[in-house]
Scaffold this motif. Structure first.
Motif, PDB file in Angstrom:
ATOM      1  N   LEU A  11     -27.591  76.063  18.107  1.00 48.98           N
ATOM      2  CA  LEU A  11     -27.228  74.946  17.427  1.00 48.98           C
ATOM      3  C   LEU A  11     -25.699  74.645  17.753  1.00 48.98           C
ATOM      4  O   LEU A  11     -25.023  75.470  17.362  1.00 48.98           O
ATOM      5  N   THR A  19     -28.986  70.557  10.098  1.00 47.91           N
ATOM      6  CA  THR A  19     -29.625  71.583   9.778  1.00 47.91           C
ATOM      7  C   THR A  19     -29.191  71.994   8.379  1.00 47.91           C
ATOM      8  O   THR A  19     -30.245  72.214   7.247  1.00 47.91           O
ATOM      9  N   VAL A 136     -31.362  81.407  10.729  1.00 50.50           N
ATOM     10  CA  VAL A 136     -32.132  81.777  12.048  1.00 50.50           C
ATOM     11  C   VAL A 136     -33.121  82.916  11.685  1.00 50.50           C
ATOM     12  O   VAL A 136     -32.939  83.959  11.186  1.00 50.50           O
ATOM     13  N   LYS A 152     -33.810  77.574  11.687  1.00 52.82           N
ATOM     14  CA  LYS A 152     -34.257  77.291  13.129  1.00 52.82           C
ATOM     15  C   LYS A 152     -35.300  78.935  13.381  1.00 52.82           C
ATOM     16  O   LYS A 152     -34.401  79.593  12.945  1.00 52.82           O
TER      17      LYS A 152
END
Length: 178
Positions: A11, A19, A136, A152
């Motif tokens: 990212l 995000t 993440v 993500k």
């Protein structure tokens, strides 16, 4: 990581900000009473991520959501594997009874850090609900723990690592595979 290998951008700074904005909207949507929410950061990058999310929540709602920290190190069942580091004192600014708790960490991998954080948290009382936000999710879970909010999903090998970098700590911003 060898000196010759490079980090891969997962990212960018702009994507990370988007995000964070999306995760903030999801929190607002899922948590009906934000004044009953307590954000709890897990060392190391979960703590600055908590600060970022608290600021974003304030800018969107005008409400200052309470925040704290909890260090799960002494509650881990795998200290001999992961080792120890300098312990950070827990900072829980309010009784957690009947609170909605949002544990915040940068990366979820095996789930052991989160399990240990929940054990540490329950030593402070019994909250109404505990949720999990991670930037993440890299897979490889050893325990049945899943995030409620995830920035993500990034499948990785067990030898790779993911790092969240934030300007106020690292002087760069983004998520990187190393």
């Amino acid at each position: 990581m060898s000196k010759n290998s490079k980090k891969i951008v997962i990212l960018t700074e702009v994507e990370l900000r988007k995000t964070i904005s999306r995760l903030t909207c999801e929190i607002i949507e899922k948590v009906k009473k934000l004044d009953n929410l307590l954000l709890i950061g897990i060392p190391t990058r979960g703590i600055p991520l908590t600060e970022v999310l608290a600021k974003e929540l304030f800018s969107r709602t005008g409400l200052r959501v309470r925040k704290g920290t909890i260090d799960p190190t002494f509650y881990r069942d795998d200290q001999n594997r992961v080792g120890t580091r300098l312990i950070q004192a827990a900072d829980i600014p309010t009784p957690i009874e009947k609170k909605e708790i949002l544990l915040i960490d940068d990366v979820i991998y095996t789930g052991r850090t989160i399990r240990a954080a929940m054990d540490a948290l329950y030593s402070w009382g019994r909250p109404q609900r505990v949720m999990l936000l991670v930037m993440v999710d890299r897979g490889h879970r050893e325990l049945p723990i899943q995030p409620d909010f995830c920035g993500k999903k990034v499948p990785t090998s067990k030898i790779e690592s993911i790092s969240l970098r934030l300007n106020n700590v690292d002087n760069e911003e983004g998520v990187f595979l190393e």
